[in-house]
Design a protein around this motif. Sequence first.
Motif: not given
Length: 269
Positions: A70-76, A120-127, A137-139, A202-209
Motif C-alpha cells: 500500500g505504501l509503495a503504491s501510494a508513494v509511486t 526531517l524527523f524533527l519536522m515530522l514530529k512537529g507535525l 509517504i510525505v518525504p 527502503d529500510f532505514m527511514w521506516p525504521l526511524i519514523v
Amino acid sequence: MKSIAVNVVLALAALLAISPLLWMVSVSLMRPGEASNYPPPLLPAEPSLARYTELLKTGGFGRAFLTSLGLASAVTIISTLLNALAGYGFAKLQFAGRDRLFALLLGALVIPGQVGMLPLFLMLKGLGLVNTWAGVIVPSMASIFGIFLVRQYALGLPGELIEAGRLDGASEWRIFVSIVLPLMKPVLVTLAVLTFLGNWNDFMWPLIVLTDGRLYTLPIALAALAREHVVDVEMMMAGAVITVAPVLLLFLALQRYYMQGLLMGGVKQ
C-alpha cells in the motif's frame, strides 16, 4: 563461431548472477534444517510450501507485506505525478529563476540523504506524523532525481504540439494531461518502477519514523524475522522470496518501457 562463444559467456555470466536467487528459492522449499547440512544441498529432497504457509500464518509478516504494498503504491502514484509536473515545468514553461532553481536542485543531489534524516524527523514530529504511515509517504512525494529524469525527457518533446494546444485555447492543465502525459509514457513508467523499487526496499527511514510493530513495512519485518529465526534458514529464505518476488515481477513486466525511458531520459533530445 565468435558469436556463439560470446553468447555462451553471457549465458554463464547471467547464470552466475541469478544463482543466489535460485538457491534462495530452493532453500525456501526445503524441510527445516535441510539447508544446514554439509555440504548444503542445491535442491530440496522433498519440495514443500510449508515454510511459506507458516510464515504467512503469522499476522505480522502478512500485515507487513500489505503495508509495504500500500505504501509503495501510494508513494509511486503521488511521486510520479508530482515529478512529472515539476519536470515538465522546468523543461517547457518559462518563469523567473527557472534555471537557477533547477541548478540549486541538482546541487542538492550531492548531499547524502542520511544528513537530512534528523531535521526531517524533527519536522515530522512537529507535525505529529511520527509513527504514522503519512510520515513514510510525505518525504518521498517528490525526488530531485525524478524531476531531473522527467525534465531531460521533456526537453525532447515537440514544442509545436504544445503551442498548437495553446492556440486552440486549451489550458496548461489540459495540454499537460492530453498531450504531454501520453508522450512521456516511457519515462513515467521508468520513474514509477524506480520509485516503487526504492520505497519497497527502503529500510532505514521506516525504521526511524515507525515505532509501532503493527505499522512495520516488509524490510523491517524481514529483519525482525532474521533475529527471531536465526537458525531457521528455510524460514528466512521464504521471507526473502516473498520480499523480492513482487519487485522482480514488476521489473520484468515493465522492462521494455523501463529501458526505453531510461535511455531516452538520460540525455537531452
